[in-house]
Design a protein around this motif. Structure first.
Motif, PDB file in Angstrom:
ATOM      1  N   PRO A 101       0.799  -1.222   0.000  1.00  0.00           N
ATOM      2  CA  PRO A 101       0.000   0.000   0.000  1.00  0.00           C
ATOM      3  C   PRO A 101       0.836   1.277   0.000  1.00  0.00           C
ATOM      4  O   PRO A 101       0.432   2.280  -0.575  1.00  0.00           O
ATOM      5  CB  PRO A 101      -0.845  -0.101   1.266  1.00  0.00           C
ATOM      6  N   GLN A 102       2.016   1.243   0.607  1.00  0.00           N
ATOM      7  CA  GLN A 102       2.875   2.434   0.615  1.00  0.00           C
ATOM      8  C   GLN A 102       3.322   2.770  -0.804  1.00  0.00           C
ATOM      9  O   GLN A 102       3.291   3.919  -1.220  1.00  0.00           O
ATOM     10  CB  GLN A 102       4.091   2.195   1.525  1.00  0.00           C
ATOM     11  N   ARG A 103       3.710   1.763  -1.561  1.00  0.00           N
ATOM     12  CA  ARG A 103       4.156   1.978  -2.944  1.00  0.00           C
ATOM     13  C   ARG A 103       2.980   2.420  -3.822  1.00  0.00           C
ATOM     14  O   ARG A 103       3.157   3.262  -4.717  1.00  0.00           O
ATOM     15  CB  ARG A 103       4.793   0.700  -3.487  1.00  0.00           C
ATOM     16  N   LEU A 104       1.793   1.884  -3.582  1.00  0.00           N
ATOM     17  CA  LEU A 104       0.615   2.319  -4.339  1.00  0.00           C
ATOM     18  C   LEU A 104       0.351   3.804  -4.119  1.00  0.00           C
ATOM     19  O   LEU A 104       0.042   4.539  -5.072  1.00  0.00           O
ATOM     20  CB  LEU A 104      -0.619   1.510  -3.923  1.00  0.00           C
ATOM     21  N   ASN A 105       0.476   4.259  -2.883  1.00  0.00           N
ATOM     22  CA  ASN A 105       0.272   5.682  -2.589  1.00  0.00           C
ATOM     23  C   ASN A 105       1.322   6.546  -3.266  1.00  0.00           C
ATOM     24  O   ASN A 105       1.024   7.638  -3.740  1.00  0.00           O
ATOM     25  CB  ASN A 105       0.269   5.917  -1.084  1.00  0.00           C
ATOM     26  N   GLU A 106       2.567   6.054  -3.335  1.00  0.00           N
ATOM     27  CA  GLU A 106       3.622   6.798  -4.014  1.00  0.00           C
ATOM     28  C   GLU A 106       3.344   6.920  -5.508  1.00  0.00           C
ATOM     29  O   GLU A 106       3.524   7.985  -6.099  1.00  0.00           O
ATOM     30  CB  GLU A 106       4.977   6.124  -3.796  1.00  0.00           C
ATOM     31  N   ILE A 107       2.911   5.829  -6.122  1.00  0.00           N
ATOM     32  CA  ILE A 107       2.600   5.842  -7.558  1.00  0.00           C
ATOM     33  C   ILE A 107       1.423   6.773  -7.833  1.00  0.00           C
ATOM     34  O   ILE A 107       1.446   7.562  -8.782  1.00  0.00           O
ATOM     35  CB  ILE A 107       2.310   4.407  -8.058  1.00  0.00           C
ATOM     36  N   ALA A 108       0.397   6.701  -6.989  1.00  0.00           N
ATOM     37  CA  ALA A 108      -0.766   7.574  -7.165  1.00  0.00           C
ATOM     38  C   ALA A 108      -0.366   9.036  -7.031  1.00  0.00           C
ATOM     39  O   ALA A 108      -0.803   9.875  -7.823  1.00  0.00           O
ATOM     40  CB  ALA A 108      -1.850   7.220  -6.152  1.00  0.00           C
ATOM     41  N   ALA A 109       0.478   9.361  -6.061  1.00  0.00           N
ATOM     42  CA  ALA A 109       0.919  10.745  -5.870  1.00  0.00           C
ATOM     43  C   ALA A 109       1.706  11.237  -7.078  1.00  0.00           C
ATOM     44  O   ALA A 109       1.513  12.373  -7.539  1.00  0.00           O
ATOM     45  CB  ALA A 109       1.759  10.861  -4.604  1.00  0.00           C
ATOM     46  N   LEU A 110       2.580  10.392  -7.614  1.00  0.00           N
ATOM     47  CA  LEU A 110       3.358  10.775  -8.782  1.00  0.00           C
ATOM     48  C   LEU A 110       2.455  11.039  -9.981  1.00  0.00           C
ATOM     49  O   LEU A 110       2.598  12.059 -10.674  1.00  0.00           O
ATOM     50  CB  LEU A 110       4.364   9.671  -9.120  1.00  0.00           C
ATOM     51  N   ALA A 115      -7.114   8.669  -6.135  1.00  0.00           N
ATOM     52  CA  ALA A 115      -7.166   7.937  -4.875  1.00  0.00           C
ATOM     53  C   ALA A 115      -6.680   6.519  -5.087  1.00  0.00           C
ATOM     54  O   ALA A 115      -6.538   6.057  -6.224  1.00  0.00           O
ATOM     55  CB  ALA A 115      -8.588   7.918  -4.329  1.00  0.00           C
ATOM     56  N   VAL A 116      -6.432   5.830  -3.972  1.00  0.00           N
ATOM     57  CA  VAL A 116      -6.132   4.404  -3.984  1.00  0.00           C
ATOM     58  C   VAL A 116      -7.244   3.720  -3.215  1.00  0.00           C
ATOM     59  O   VAL A 116      -7.465   4.002  -2.042  1.00  0.00           O
ATOM     60  CB  VAL A 116      -4.766   4.109  -3.326  1.00  0.00           C
ATOM     61  N   LYS A 117      -7.980   2.835  -3.890  1.00  0.00           N
ATOM     62  CA  LYS A 117      -9.088   2.127  -3.251  1.00  0.00           C
ATOM     63  C   LYS A 117      -8.974   0.639  -3.556  1.00  0.00           C
ATOM     64  O   LYS A 117      -8.971   0.237  -4.715  1.00  0.00           O
ATOM     65  CB  LYS A 117     -10.432   2.632  -3.781  1.00  0.00           C
ATOM     66  N   ASP A 118      -8.879  -0.169  -2.520  1.00  0.00           N
ATOM     67  CA  ASP A 118      -8.836  -1.630  -2.639  1.00  0.00           C
ATOM     68  C   ASP A 118      -7.760  -2.114  -3.596  1.00  0.00           C
ATOM     69  O   ASP A 118      -7.976  -2.997  -4.412  1.00  0.00           O
ATOM     70  CB  ASP A 118     -10.198  -2.177  -3.080  1.00  0.00           C
TER      71      ASP A 118
END
Length: 132
Positions: free
Chosen positions: A81-90, A100-103
């Motif tokens: 989940p940490q890497r997903l949030n980083e990719i979404a932010a980028l 957003a990141v959902k499921d």
């Protein structure tokens, strides 16, 4: 009326309403106690999202349930989940939009298909368009 303070769990036990699981306050649905304050249930660790068999990410343009506004969803990233949030932010910064990141699925607002694919390929992911 007595002047002693009584927690909700103790009060329920005196009334006979508590289950046999009265020792564990999260099991009987207790949310707040005057003795302990807010009672937090232990969080279960989130499972990493499952990838697809071919190893490619699936990008899909969706408008259903969004009042006709386009959203690009990216599924198949098998990292935490940490890497997903980083990719979404980028991606949100590069596209200049929200998301957003959902499921385990990254959602990016707007229809910036080419830009999203280019950024994901720079990160080393191979992408495949799914749906329309």
């Amino acid at each position: 009326m007595s002047g002693t303070k009584l927690s909700l769990a103790d009060w329920q036990q005196q009334l006979g309403r508590a289950d046999s699981k009265a020792e564990t306050s999260s099991a009987d649905g207790l949310v707040y106690s005057t003795d302990q304050g807010r009672i937090k249930t232990p969080a279960t660790p989130a499972e990493p999202a499952k990838g697809f068999a071919d190893g490619k990410l699936r990008l899909k343009r969706e408008t259903k349930g969004r009042n006709g506004k386009a959203v690009i969803t990216i599924a198949g990233i098998t990292e935490g989940p940490q890497r997903l949030n980083e990719i979404a932010a980028l991606l949100k910064k590069k596209c200049g939009c929200g998301g957003a990141v959902k499921d385990g699925v990254v959602e990016i607002q707007g229809d910036n298909r080419e830009l999203i694919v280019a950024e994901l390929e720079k990160l080393g992911y191979s992408c495949k368009w799914a749906g329309g």
